[in-house]
Design an enzyme around this catalytic site. Sequence first.
Site, PDB file in Angstrom:
ATOM      1  N   VAL A  63       0.911  -1.065  -0.232  1.00  0.00           N
ATOM      2  CA  VAL A  63       0.056   0.206   0.068  1.00  0.00           C
ATOM      3  C   VAL A  63       0.904   1.111   0.131  1.00  0.00           C
ATOM      4  CG1 VAL A  63      -1.922  -1.154   1.004  1.00  0.00           C
ATOM      5  CG2 VAL A  63      -0.209   0.047   2.546  1.00  0.00           C
ATOM      6  N   TYR A 154       4.949   5.983  14.787  1.00  0.00           N
ATOM      7  CA  TYR A 154       3.536   5.380  14.538  1.00  0.00           C
ATOM      8  C   TYR A 154       2.458   6.486  14.947  1.00  0.00           C
ATOM      9  CZ  TYR A 154      -0.083   1.764  15.461  1.00  0.00           C
ATOM     10  OH  TYR A 154      -1.232   1.248  15.576  1.00  0.00           O
TER      11      TYR A 154
HETATM   12  P1  NAP Z   1      -1.584  -7.171  11.893  1.00  0.00           P
HETATM   13  O1  NAP Z   1      -2.168  -8.349  12.504  1.00  0.00           O
HETATM   14  O2  NAP Z   1       0.014  -6.934  12.239  1.00  0.00           O
HETATM   15  O3  NAP Z   1      -1.900  -7.298  10.572  1.00  0.00           O
HETATM   16  C1  NAP Z   1      -1.101  -6.480   9.730  1.00  0.00           C
HETATM   17  C2  NAP Z   1      -1.845  -6.378   8.161  1.00  0.00           C
HETATM   18  O4  NAP Z   1      -1.366  -5.278   7.402  1.00  0.00           O
HETATM   19  C3  NAP Z   1      -1.673  -7.676   7.521  1.00  0.00           C
HETATM   20  O5  NAP Z   1      -2.679  -7.943   6.676  1.00  0.00           O
HETATM   21  C4  NAP Z   1      -0.556  -7.501   6.734  1.00  0.00           C
HETATM   22  O6  NAP Z   1      -0.388  -8.071   5.605  1.00  0.00           O
HETATM   23  C5  NAP Z   1      -0.974  -5.929   6.187  1.00  0.00           C
HETATM   24  N1  NAP Z   1       0.244  -5.003   5.648  1.00  0.00           N
HETATM   25  C6  NAP Z   1       1.416  -4.721   6.272  1.00  0.00           C
HETATM   26  N2  NAP Z   1       2.267  -3.885   5.734  1.00  0.00           N
HETATM   27  C7  NAP Z   1       1.385  -3.805   4.365  1.00  0.00           C
HETATM   28  C8  NAP Z   1       1.967  -3.293   3.320  1.00  0.00           C
HETATM   29  N3  NAP Z   1       2.870  -2.314   3.187  1.00  0.00           N
HETATM   30  N4  NAP Z   1       0.854  -3.106   2.341  1.00  0.00           N
HETATM   31  C9  NAP Z   1      -0.215  -4.011   2.268  1.00  0.00           C
HETATM   32  N5  NAP Z   1      -0.747  -4.918   3.358  1.00  0.00           N
HETATM   33  C10 NAP Z   1       0.409  -4.500   4.425  1.00  0.00           C
HETATM   34  O7  NAP Z   1      -2.018  -5.807  12.433  1.00  0.00           O
HETATM   35  P2  NAP Z   1      -3.412  -5.656  13.319  1.00  0.00           P
HETATM   36  O8  NAP Z   1      -3.062  -5.782  14.718  1.00  0.00           O
HETATM   37  O9  NAP Z   1      -4.652  -6.350  12.836  1.00  0.00           O
HETATM   38  O10 NAP Z   1      -3.674  -3.986  12.824  1.00  0.00           O
HETATM   39  C11 NAP Z   1      -4.510  -3.598  11.933  1.00  0.00           C
HETATM   40  C12 NAP Z   1      -4.631  -1.867  11.966  1.00  0.00           C
HETATM   41  O11 NAP Z   1      -5.191  -1.725  13.209  1.00  0.00           O
HETATM   42  C13 NAP Z   1      -3.193  -1.385  11.688  1.00  0.00           C
HETATM   43  O12 NAP Z   1      -3.286  -0.117  10.845  1.00  0.00           O
HETATM   44  C14 NAP Z   1      -2.808  -0.899  13.206  1.00  0.00           C
HETATM   45  O13 NAP Z   1      -1.858  -0.016  13.143  1.00  0.00           O
HETATM   46  C15 NAP Z   1      -4.035  -0.485  13.695  1.00  0.00           C
HETATM   47  N6  NAP Z   1      -4.227  -0.586  15.276  1.00  0.00           N
HETATM   48  C16 NAP Z   1      -3.925  -1.952  15.680  1.00  0.00           C
HETATM   49  C17 NAP Z   1      -4.087  -2.073  17.319  1.00  0.00           C
HETATM   50  C18 NAP Z   1      -3.652  -3.332  17.935  1.00  0.00           C
HETATM   51  O14 NAP Z   1      -3.581  -3.146  19.238  1.00  0.00           O
HETATM   52  N7  NAP Z   1      -3.526  -4.304  17.331  1.00  0.00           N
HETATM   53  C19 NAP Z   1      -4.367  -0.770  17.842  1.00  0.00           C
HETATM   54  C20 NAP Z   1      -4.226   0.370  17.333  1.00  0.00           C
HETATM   55  C21 NAP Z   1      -4.374   0.632  15.973  1.00  0.00           C
HETATM   56  P3  NAP Z   1       0.501  -9.831   5.670  1.00  0.00           P
HETATM   57  O15 NAP Z   1      -0.186 -10.670   6.463  1.00  0.00           O
HETATM   58  O16 NAP Z   1       0.829 -10.022   4.095  1.00  0.00           O
HETATM   59  O17 NAP Z   1       1.586  -9.306   6.399  1.00  0.00           O
END
Ligand code: NAP
Length: 243
Positions: A63, A154
Amino acid sequence: MADRKTAIVTGGSRGIGREVALRLADLGYDIAIVYIGDENEAKETVADCEKKGVKAKSYICNVASFEDTKATVAEIRKDFENIFALVNNAGITRDGLIAFMKEEDWDSVLSVNLKGAFNMIRHTAGLFIRNKGGRIVNISSVSGLMGNAGQANYSASKAGVVGLTKATARELAPKGITCNAVAPGFIRTDMTKNITEDNSELLRTIPLGKMGEVSDVAAAVVFLLSSPYITGEVLRVDGGIAM
Ligand code: NAP
């Protein structure tokens, strides 16, 4: 079929994005997921969506790349009808203290988390405008609202997502398109696998006293996607951390 709707979910292979894809499939959305490299997880999400009777397909795409996202959106438009929803969820962390933070860690986090959301909106906005409607939800974070020590890159990216959301909401509102953000707190996914609830210091910062689940965030995304009169909003899903 004109009544079918498609949702694009970036980062839909795992974690929050996968849950969003599944909940939208439950509502009858066809699902296009974008991921960076975890093919097995992407295949599993697609198969789970298909089991719900909708069309689903995954697209490997960085992305952070303007050209990649342009080509991927063009492919999705060939494969799917009536693209109505975009969920900008792909995100990464590269934490470190600012006095030691590597330039590449700043650049990569800003490129994926902030420019990635811009890229996807940039390449779908024309379509939403022509369709006279659409819904965008960007995933921010409480780190972007409050700042978090050790996460300058971040926090800046996620604060940027809030600004991007509000500017997009104002710009596209006259075309009947909404744009909102969800700001999660600590949600149990791969991204937070090093945080455990034995960490009582962390728990003390969360008024509701526990980490959130992907289903908590997905419910907020689904709500915003179904709300025609809410735009420019940032909905916290954080157990009260940032109130
Ligand atoms: P996650 O489990 O680490 O999953 C990340 C996802 O993003 C995966 O599908 C990954 O693809 C994809 N991704 C990473 N880099 C990418 C790139 N350059 N191009 C396309 N896809 C990419 O993350 P999550 O915890 O579900 O978080 C999802 C969102 O919520 C993020 O924006 C994160 O910052 C936000 N968030 C999370 C939390 C938390 O506590 N978990 C809190 C606040 C905000 P692959 O599977 O192919 O690696």
